[in-house]
Scaffold this motif. Structure first.
Motif, PDB file in Angstrom:
ATOM      1  N   GLY A 198     -48.577  56.642 -62.237  1.00 16.69           N
ATOM      2  CA  GLY A 198     -49.343  55.997 -61.347  1.00 16.69           C
ATOM      3  C   GLY A 198     -51.013  56.145 -61.706  1.00 16.69           C
ATOM      4  O   GLY A 198     -51.821  55.712 -60.922  1.00 16.69           O
ATOM      5  N   VAL A 199     -51.268  56.981 -62.592  1.00 21.12           N
ATOM      6  CA  VAL A 199     -52.740  57.360 -62.901  1.00 21.12           C
ATOM      7  C   VAL A 199     -52.795  56.534 -64.383  1.00 21.12           C
ATOM      8  O   VAL A 199     -52.210  56.793 -65.352  1.00 21.12           O
ATOM      9  CB  VAL A 199     -53.281  58.673 -63.070  1.00 21.12           C
ATOM     10  CG1 VAL A 199     -54.499  59.005 -63.531  1.00 21.12           C
ATOM     11  CG2 VAL A 199     -52.648  59.300 -61.835  1.00 21.12           C
ATOM     12  N   GLY A 200     -54.257  55.919 -64.535  1.00 15.36           N
ATOM     13  CA  GLY A 200     -54.491  55.306 -65.498  1.00 15.36           C
ATOM     14  C   GLY A 200     -53.457  54.102 -66.003  1.00 15.36           C
ATOM     15  O   GLY A 200     -53.012  53.409 -65.265  1.00 15.36           O
ATOM     16  N   ALA A 201     -53.096  54.160 -67.355  1.00 13.25           N
ATOM     17  CA  ALA A 201     -52.243  53.210 -67.831  1.00 13.25           C
ATOM     18  C   ALA A 201     -50.586  53.834 -67.716  1.00 13.25           C
ATOM     19  O   ALA A 201     -49.841  53.154 -68.217  1.00 13.25           O
ATOM     20  CB  ALA A 201     -52.326  52.855 -69.303  1.00 13.25           C
ATOM     21  N   SER A 202     -50.617  55.003 -67.073  1.00 14.58           N
ATOM     22  CA  SER A 202     -49.123  55.517 -66.843  1.00 14.58           C
ATOM     23  C   SER A 202     -48.492  54.706 -65.921  1.00 14.58           C
ATOM     24  O   SER A 202     -49.017  54.389 -64.710  1.00 14.58           O
ATOM     25  CB  SER A 202     -49.180  56.937 -66.273  1.00 14.58           C
ATOM     26  OG  SER A 202     -49.752  57.538 -67.515  1.00 14.58           O
ATOM     27  N   GLN A 203     -47.496  54.234 -66.101  1.00 13.10           N
ATOM     28  CA  GLN A 203     -46.518  53.586 -65.012  1.00 13.10           C
ATOM     29  C   GLN A 203     -45.760  54.409 -64.430  1.00 13.10           C
ATOM     30  O   GLN A 203     -45.474  55.547 -64.503  1.00 13.10           O
ATOM     31  CB  GLN A 203     -45.574  52.443 -65.807  1.00 13.10           C
ATOM     32  CG  GLN A 203     -46.398  51.792 -66.858  1.00 13.10           C
ATOM     33  CD  GLN A 203     -45.434  50.945 -67.814  1.00 13.10           C
ATOM     34  OE1 GLN A 203     -44.237  51.274 -68.117  1.00 13.10           O
ATOM     35  NE2 GLN A 203     -45.798  49.807 -68.298  1.00 13.10           N
ATOM     36  N   GLY A 204     -45.218  53.622 -63.250  1.00  8.36           N
ATOM     37  CA  GLY A 204     -44.454  54.456 -62.272  1.00  8.36           C
ATOM     38  C   GLY A 204     -44.990  54.934 -60.983  1.00  8.36           C
ATOM     39  O   GLY A 204     -46.322  54.963 -60.860  1.00  8.36           O
ATOM     40  N   VAL A 205     -44.278  55.356 -60.119  1.00 14.74           N
ATOM     41  CA  VAL A 205     -44.939  56.558 -58.823  1.00 14.74           C
ATOM     42  C   VAL A 205     -44.649  57.736 -58.941  1.00 14.74           C
ATOM     43  O   VAL A 205     -43.777  58.180 -59.650  1.00 14.74           O
ATOM     44  CB  VAL A 205     -44.204  55.480 -57.698  1.00 14.74           C
ATOM     45  CG1 VAL A 205     -44.629  56.438 -56.284  1.00 14.74           C
ATOM     46  CG2 VAL A 205     -44.389  54.374 -57.634  1.00 14.74           C
ATOM     47  N   ARG A 206     -45.723  58.542 -58.672  1.00 19.85           N
ATOM     48  CA  ARG A 206     -45.665  59.772 -58.634  1.00 19.85           C
ATOM     49  C   ARG A 206     -44.398  60.367 -57.708  1.00 19.85           C
ATOM     50  O   ARG A 206     -44.454  59.912 -56.687  1.00 19.85           O
ATOM     51  CB  ARG A 206     -46.955  60.650 -58.155  1.00 19.85           C
ATOM     52  CG  ARG A 206     -47.488  61.377 -59.555  1.00 19.85           C
ATOM     53  CD  ARG A 206     -48.839  62.091 -59.181  1.00 19.85           C
ATOM     54  NE  ARG A 206     -48.614  63.168 -58.584  1.00 19.85           N
ATOM     55  CZ  ARG A 206     -48.094  64.390 -58.844  1.00 19.85           C
ATOM     56  NH1 ARG A 206     -47.491  64.369 -59.791  1.00 19.85           N
ATOM     57  NH2 ARG A 206     -48.094  65.407 -57.827  1.00 19.85           N
TER      58      ARG A 206
END
Length: 83
Positions: free
Chosen positions: A75-83
């Protein structure tokens, strides 16, 4: 061109989970062992792979010859998904 004394950092995408999501990371090459994983502060603490402390630690150990990986949490930058 990378000149003597400089170190090369490369962006990478790391596959995580069965859903096909990826996390954004940055790697530095190195010849020494062990490779080091740099854990940035959590997003709720203002963290990410470009956080000044995480980046400076990565640069220092890369200069010492160790390969490193630092990443953005989901969920940060280009990282996908939800923390």
């Amino acid at each position: 061109m990378v000149q003597k004394g400089q170190f090369l950092e490369r962006s990478t995408l790391i596959p995580v989970g069965a859903d096909g999501a990826v996390m954004e990371g940055t790697v530095h090459r190195g010849q020494k062992s062990p490779p080091l994983l740099i854990l940035p502060p959590r997003p709720e603490e203002g963290g990410g792979m470009d956080h000044v402390v995480a980046a400076e630690v990565a640069f220092a150990v890369a200069r010492a010859g160790f390969p490193t990986l630092r990443f953005n949490h989901r969920g940060v930058g280009a990282s996908q998904g939800v923390r």
